[in-house]
Design a protein around this motif. Structure first.
Motif, PDB file in Angstrom:
ATOM      1  N   ASN A  20       5.271  14.390   7.640  1.00  0.00           N
ATOM      2  CA  ASN A  20       3.916  14.152   7.130  1.00  0.00           C
ATOM      3  C   ASN A  20       3.130  13.168   7.997  1.00  0.00           C
ATOM      4  O   ASN A  20       1.913  13.105   7.899  1.00  0.00           O
ATOM      5  CB  ASN A  20       3.968  13.627   5.696  1.00  0.00           C
ATOM      6  N   TYR A  21       3.860  12.397   8.839  1.00  0.00           N
ATOM      7  CA  TYR A  21       3.218  11.335   9.604  1.00  0.00           C
ATOM      8  C   TYR A  21       3.479  11.389  11.112  1.00  0.00           C
ATOM      9  O   TYR A  21       2.575  11.114  11.891  1.00  0.00           O
ATOM     10  CB  TYR A  21       3.668   9.966   9.071  1.00  0.00           C
ATOM     11  N   GLU A  22       4.701  11.727  11.516  1.00  0.00           N
ATOM     12  CA  GLU A  22       5.064  11.700  12.937  1.00  0.00           C
ATOM     13  C   GLU A  22       4.173  12.622  13.762  1.00  0.00           C
ATOM     14  O   GLU A  22       4.017  13.799  13.419  1.00  0.00           O
ATOM     15  CB  GLU A  22       6.526  12.105  13.130  1.00  0.00           C
ATOM     16  N   ASP A  23       3.603  12.073  14.824  1.00  0.00           N
ATOM     17  CA  ASP A  23       2.707  12.804  15.710  1.00  0.00           C
ATOM     18  C   ASP A  23       1.457  13.315  14.992  1.00  0.00           C
ATOM     19  O   ASP A  23       0.822  14.271  15.445  1.00  0.00           O
ATOM     20  CB  ASP A  23       3.431  13.971  16.397  1.00  0.00           C
ATOM     21  N   GLY A  24       1.094  12.681  13.884  1.00  0.00           N
ATOM     22  CA  GLY A  24      -0.100  13.072  13.150  1.00  0.00           C
ATOM     23  C   GLY A  24      -1.363  12.777  13.944  1.00  0.00           C
ATOM     24  O   GLY A  24      -1.422  11.818  14.716  1.00  0.00           O
ATOM     25  N   THR A  25      -2.356  13.604  13.762  1.00  0.00           N
ATOM     26  CA  THR A  25      -3.629  13.441  14.470  1.00  0.00           C
ATOM     27  C   THR A  25      -4.819  13.323  13.516  1.00  0.00           C
ATOM     28  O   THR A  25      -5.950  13.174  13.967  1.00  0.00           O
ATOM     29  CB  THR A  25      -3.873  14.637  15.415  1.00  0.00           C
ATOM     30  N   ILE A  26      -4.565  13.386  12.219  1.00  0.00           N
ATOM     31  CA  ILE A  26      -5.647  13.326  11.231  1.00  0.00           C
ATOM     32  C   ILE A  26      -5.829  11.879  10.792  1.00  0.00           C
ATOM     33  O   ILE A  26      -4.909  11.269  10.237  1.00  0.00           O
ATOM     34  CB  ILE A  26      -5.325  14.223  10.020  1.00  0.00           C
ATOM     35  N   PRO A  27      -7.001  11.290  11.040  1.00  0.00           N
ATOM     36  CA  PRO A  27      -7.238   9.906  10.622  1.00  0.00           C
ATOM     37  C   PRO A  27      -7.111   9.778   9.105  1.00  0.00           C
ATOM     38  O   PRO A  27      -7.738  10.521   8.347  1.00  0.00           O
ATOM     39  CB  PRO A  27      -8.667   9.625  11.069  1.00  0.00           C
ATOM     40  N   TRP A  28      -6.278   8.816   8.672  1.00  0.00           N
ATOM     41  CA  TRP A  28      -5.996   8.595   7.249  1.00  0.00           C
ATOM     42  C   TRP A  28      -6.240   7.122   6.960  1.00  0.00           C
ATOM     43  O   TRP A  28      -5.649   6.249   7.593  1.00  0.00           O
ATOM     44  CB  TRP A  28      -4.551   8.997   6.965  1.00  0.00           C
ATOM     45  N   ILE A  29      -7.142   6.853   6.049  1.00  0.00           N
ATOM     46  CA  ILE A  29      -7.607   5.491   5.813  1.00  0.00           C
ATOM     47  C   ILE A  29      -7.160   5.020   4.432  1.00  0.00           C
ATOM     48  O   ILE A  29      -7.241   5.769   3.454  1.00  0.00           O
ATOM     49  CB  ILE A  29      -9.137   5.423   5.964  1.00  0.00           C
ATOM     50  N   THR A  30      -6.709   3.754   4.370  1.00  0.00           N
ATOM     51  CA  THR A  30      -6.316   3.117   3.116  1.00  0.00           C
ATOM     52  C   THR A  30      -7.175   1.879   2.910  1.00  0.00           C
ATOM     53  O   THR A  30      -7.766   1.359   3.868  1.00  0.00           O
ATOM     54  CB  THR A  30      -4.831   2.700   3.150  1.00  0.00           C
ATOM     55  N   PRO A  31      -7.252   1.354   1.684  1.00  0.00           N
ATOM     56  CA  PRO A  31      -7.991   0.104   1.485  1.00  0.00           C
ATOM     57  C   PRO A  31      -7.483  -1.028   2.376  1.00  0.00           C
ATOM     58  O   PRO A  31      -8.278  -1.863   2.826  1.00  0.00           O
ATOM     59  CB  PRO A  31      -7.786  -0.203   0.001  1.00  0.00           C
ATOM     60  N   ALA A  32      -6.198  -1.056   2.682  1.00  0.00           N
ATOM     61  CA  ALA A  32      -5.658  -2.097   3.564  1.00  0.00           C
ATOM     62  C   ALA A  32      -6.325  -2.057   4.937  1.00  0.00           C
ATOM     63  O   ALA A  32      -6.498  -3.101   5.574  1.00  0.00           O
ATOM     64  CB  ALA A  32      -4.143  -1.945   3.699  1.00  0.00           C
ATOM     65  N   ASP A  33      -6.725  -0.876   5.387  1.00  0.00           N
ATOM     66  CA  ASP A  33      -7.415  -0.760   6.674  1.00  0.00           C
ATOM     67  C   ASP A  33      -8.775  -1.452   6.647  1.00  0.00           C
ATOM     68  O   ASP A  33      -9.315  -1.800   7.698  1.00  0.00           O
ATOM     69  CB  ASP A  33      -7.613   0.716   7.061  1.00  0.00           C
ATOM     70  N   LEU A  34      -9.334  -1.637   5.462  1.00  0.00           N
ATOM     71  CA  LEU A  34     -10.655  -2.245   5.347  1.00  0.00           C
ATOM     72  C   LEU A  34     -10.602  -3.736   5.031  1.00  0.00           C
ATOM     73  O   LEU A  34     -11.636  -4.402   5.013  1.00  0.00           O
ATOM     74  CB  LEU A  34     -11.491  -1.514   4.287  1.00  0.00           C
ATOM     75  N   SER A  35      -9.407  -4.262   4.806  1.00  0.00           N
ATOM     76  CA  SER A  35      -9.274  -5.697   4.568  1.00  0.00           C
ATOM     77  C   SER A  35      -9.654  -6.444   5.841  1.00  0.00           C
ATOM     78  O   SER A  35      -9.052  -6.255   6.891  1.00  0.00           O
ATOM     79  CB  SER A  35      -7.831  -6.038   4.170  1.00  0.00           C
ATOM     80  N   GLY A  36     -10.707  -7.227   5.775  1.00  0.00           N
ATOM     81  CA  GLY A  36     -11.194  -7.948   6.946  1.00  0.00           C
ATOM     82  C   GLY A  36     -12.009  -7.098   7.900  1.00  0.00           C
ATOM     83  O   GLY A  36     -12.471  -7.594   8.927  1.00  0.00           O
ATOM     84  N   TYR A  37     -12.198  -5.834   7.588  1.00  0.00           N
ATOM     85  CA  TYR A  37     -12.961  -4.927   8.446  1.00  0.00           C
ATOM     86  C   TYR A  37     -14.444  -5.166   8.193  1.00  0.00           C
ATOM     87  O   TYR A  37     -14.899  -5.144   7.045  1.00  0.00           O
ATOM     88  CB  TYR A  37     -12.587  -3.474   8.106  1.00  0.00           C
ATOM     89  N   THR A  38     -15.210  -5.390   9.237  1.00  0.00           N
ATOM     90  CA  THR A  38     -16.620  -5.730   9.041  1.00  0.00           C
ATOM     91  C   THR A  38     -17.593  -4.697   9.595  1.00  0.00           C
ATOM     92  O   THR A  38     -18.784  -4.811   9.351  1.00  0.00           O
ATOM     93  CB  THR A  38     -16.931  -7.102   9.685  1.00  0.00           C
ATOM     94  N   ALA A  39     -17.111  -3.706  10.313  1.00  0.00           N
ATOM     95  CA  ALA A  39     -18.006  -2.693  10.876  1.00  0.00           C
ATOM     96  C   ALA A  39     -18.514  -1.755   9.775  1.00  0.00           C
ATOM     97  O   ALA A  39     -17.844  -1.553   8.759  1.00  0.00           O
ATOM     98  CB  ALA A  39     -17.294  -1.891  11.958  1.00  0.00           C
ATOM     99  N   LYS A  40     -19.686  -1.195   9.994  1.00  0.00           N
ATOM    100  CA  LYS A  40     -20.264  -0.273   9.015  1.00  0.00           C
ATOM    101  C   LYS A  40     -19.601   1.104   9.087  1.00  0.00           C
ATOM    102  O   LYS A  40     -19.517   1.794   8.076  1.00  0.00           O
ATOM    103  CB  LYS A  40     -21.770  -0.157   9.247  1.00  0.00           C
ATOM    104  N   HIS A  41     -19.140   1.498  10.256  1.00  0.00           N
ATOM    105  CA  HIS A  41     -18.523   2.822  10.442  1.00  0.00           C
ATOM    106  C   HIS A  41     -17.045   2.679  10.779  1.00  0.00           C
ATOM    107  O   HIS A  41     -16.634   1.687  11.379  1.00  0.00           O
ATOM    108  CB  HIS A  41     -19.240   3.586  11.556  1.00  0.00           C
TER     109      HIS A  41
END
Length: 161
Positions: A20-41
């Motif tokens: 489900n993950y190895e060599d994956g190419t589909i961007p998958w976003i979790t709330p943890a990815d946005l912790s401290g993230y300040t960009a709009k996009h």
């Protein structure tokens, strides 16, 4: 929000299946990815999933321009997909129904509506905003040209800060 956008939840492929993950190419976003993230996009998170992972979970591909809104752990992170992405179940994402509504406008409205969204959430272990409640988040819709002016003024003022 439910009148101007389709509200889409996310999903997580089984983590005990490496296919489900190895060599994956589909961007998958979790709330943890946005912790401290300040960009709009955002174009991707720390992890990617495979086609198998996408089809084996409730995650769905979301088009560029989708407004991603974290609905749990915590409620209220917001960003805009810069390209097609998918999210885990910690999001209620808003796919706008009309080109007369700007993603940037919705982004700034939601940035300022965190307390309102939290007031619609419930839960004992942690707050969660269900899809039905996300659809109830009120948003005033200005004409397109006025949306553009509002966004430009907000961004002008933030750039001054």
């Amino acid at each position: 929000m439910g009148e101007i956008a389709d509200v889409i939840g996310g999903g997580t492929p089984r983590t005990n299946d490496p296919h489900n993950y190895e060599d994956g190419t589909i961007p998958w976003i979790t709330p943890a990815d946005l912790s401290g993230y300040t960009a709009k996009h955002i174009g991707h998170g720390k992890r990617y999933i495979t086609e198998k992972g996408l089809s084996a979970s409730s995650a769905r591909m979301l088009p560029a321009g989708t407004v991603l809104f974290s609905s749990r752990a915590p409620v209220g992170y917001v960003t805009i997909a810069s390209n097609p992405v998918c999210t885990n179940q910690g999001f209620k994402s808003f796919v706008l129904k009309s080109e007369d509504i700007l993603s940037d406008y919705v982004y700034w409205w939601l940035k300022g509506s965190k307390d309102l969204a939290e007031s619609l959430a419930s839960g004992t272990t942690f707050l969660e905003l269900p899809g039905a409640k996300a659809k109830q988040i009120p948003i005033p819709i200005a004409p397109l040209e006025q949306q553009k002016r509002i966004v430009a003024e907000i961004e002008k003022q933030f750039s001054r800060l």
